[in-house]
Design a protein around this motif. Structure first.
Motif, PDB file in Angstrom:
ATOM      1  N   ASN A   1      27.989  34.789  46.954  1.00  0.00           N
ATOM      2  CA  ASN A   1      28.347  36.191  47.038  1.00  0.00           C
ATOM      3  C   ASN A   1      29.619  36.190  47.503  1.00  0.00           C
ATOM      4  O   ASN A   1      30.003  37.408  47.941  1.00  0.00           O
TER       5      ASN A   1
ATOM      6  N   GLU B   1      22.265  52.618  40.967  1.00  0.00           N
ATOM      7  CA  GLU B   1      23.509  51.751  41.283  1.00  0.00           C
ATOM      8  C   GLU B   1      24.177  51.781  42.560  1.00  0.00           C
ATOM      9  O   GLU B   1      24.713  51.064  43.069  1.00  0.00           O
TER      10      GLU B   1
ATOM     11  N   SER C   1      22.964  52.331  45.249  1.00  0.00           N
ATOM     12  CA  SER C   1      22.332  51.415  46.432  1.00  0.00           C
ATOM     13  C   SER C   1      22.918  50.104  46.599  1.00  0.00           C
ATOM     14  O   SER C   1      22.981  49.472  47.654  1.00  0.00           O
ATOM     15  N   GLY C   2      23.413  49.542  45.382  1.00  0.00           N
ATOM     16  CA  GLY C   2      23.743  48.336  45.474  1.00  0.00           C
ATOM     17  C   GLY C   2      25.538  48.209  46.115  1.00  0.00           C
ATOM     18  O   GLY C   2      25.820  47.216  46.757  1.00  0.00           O
TER      19      GLY C   2
ATOM     20  N   LEU D   1      24.325  48.043  49.736  1.00  0.00           N
ATOM     21  CA  LEU D   1      23.860  46.589  49.971  1.00  0.00           C
ATOM     22  C   LEU D   1      25.111  45.727  50.364  1.00  0.00           C
ATOM     23  O   LEU D   1      24.992  45.081  51.125  1.00  0.00           O
TER      24      LEU D   1
ATOM     25  N   LEU E   1      20.304  37.690  45.523  1.00  0.00           N
ATOM     26  CA  LEU E   1      20.638  38.091  44.219  1.00  0.00           C
ATOM     27  C   LEU E   1      20.552  37.429  43.033  1.00  0.00           C
ATOM     28  O   LEU E   1      20.683  36.224  42.947  1.00  0.00           O
TER      29      LEU E   1
ATOM     30  N   GLU F   1      22.155  40.424  38.622  1.00  0.00           N
ATOM     31  CA  GLU F   1      22.417  41.470  39.642  1.00  0.00           C
ATOM     32  C   GLU F   1      23.803  41.156  40.274  1.00  0.00           C
ATOM     33  O   GLU F   1      24.755  42.325  40.478  1.00  0.00           O
ATOM     34  N   ARG F   2      24.172  40.048  40.396  1.00  0.00           N
ATOM     35  CA  ARG F   2      25.456  39.582  40.925  1.00  0.00           C
ATOM     36  C   ARG F   2      26.605  40.118  40.036  1.00  0.00           C
ATOM     37  O   ARG F   2      27.596  40.366  40.479  1.00  0.00           O
TER      38      ARG F   2
ATOM     39  N   ARG G   1      26.557  42.363  37.666  1.00  0.00           N
ATOM     40  CA  ARG G   1      26.203  43.837  37.646  1.00  0.00           C
ATOM     41  C   ARG G   1      27.244  44.534  38.688  1.00  0.00           C
ATOM     42  O   ARG G   1      28.132  45.564  38.588  1.00  0.00           O
ATOM     43  N   ILE G   2      27.080  43.897  39.971  1.00  0.00           N
ATOM     44  CA  ILE G   2      27.707  44.286  40.993  1.00  0.00           C
ATOM     45  C   ILE G   2      29.157  44.197  40.918  1.00  0.00           C
ATOM     46  O   ILE G   2      29.967  44.947  41.389  1.00  0.00           O
TER      47      ILE G   2
END
Length: 241
Positions: free
Chosen positions: A134, A184, A186-187, A190, A204, A208-209, A211-212
């Protein structure tokens, strides 16, 4: 005027037969472009390998305000990387972040806090051995604090929307298309709880990674004029499957 400064290499391009044009972010003067002649013999003081992306340098240079390309007098590596050049995953992260920084720091004047953030982040990546999937997400989002559009988290609650233009959470969809749905948004909440030391606790998925990361880059494109799609991002999206 002869100046001494620490610097971070952002990009180098070949110019002519034996020269490079190098964009750097310096501690003392912010963004500066240099032209450097690379000697053909190994005995020369200035070597091409000094100017790889995100290399950390000590410089002495002749600074002239009205000149677009400055000239380096002396250069040496400030902090040699011990793991990044030999780790293909870390090397890919480095290339992505160097392209990212090349665009988001255009026009930046002296910003010691920004310089120190990038410096310490690169040193952390070089030293860490595990659990850095991350890293690029945390790096990009926290960098926004130093260039003026760090998200305002005060109004966040479950079910909030996120206004990408105004960098803030809100109770309903803004009257423009640049926003994130609550699912979205909420990401972002986070991501803002992550730092380098705790990010391994946030599990993640590959999807998900990415997408963020897409969302963070969209956020930067809104706030950084003429920021293009990053060529190196496609490589990043294949990592950490």
């Amino acid at each position: 005027m002869i100046l001494q400064s620490k610097a971070i290499v952002l990009r180098s391009l070949k110019f002519g037969e034996s020269s490079l044009i190098i964009d750097m972010f310096t501690e003392q003067e912010g963004r500066i472009s240099f032209i450097v002649r690379i000697p053909k013999t190994a005995k020369g003081k200035i070597k091409k390998q000094y100017f790889q992306p995100l290399t950390l340098l000590d410089l002495e240079f002749d600074y002239r305000q009205r000149v677009s390309l400055q000239h380096i007098k002396e250069v040496r590596i400030q902090h040699p990387y011990t793991s990044i050049p030999f780790d293909p995953v870390k090397s890919a992260i480095l290339l992505f972040l160097s392209e990212f920084l090349y665009y988001v720091t255009r026009g930046e004047q002296q910003n010691v806090h920004l310089y120190n953030y990038v410096l310490s982040s690169m040193q952390w990546l070089d030293e860490v051995e595990h659990n850095y999937a991350n890293f690029h997400l945390v790096f990009m989002m926290r960098l926004s604090r130093f260039i003026g559009f760090f998200p305002n988290l005060d109004a966040y609650h479950e079910g909030s929307w996120f206004d990408l233009r105004n960098a803030s959470f809100c109770d309903r969809a803004p009257l423009h298309p640049d926003y994130l749905l609550p699912s979205e948004a909420s990401g972002i909440g986070l991501l803002m709880r992550m730092d380098y030391e705790n990010m391994h606790l946030f599990r993640l998925s590959h999807h998900e990674r990415n997408r963020i990361a897409d969302t963070v880059l969209r956020y930067y494109c809104i706030h950084v004029p003429d920021m293009p799609e990053l060529k190196s991002f496609q490589v990043m999206k294949e990592l950490f499957v």
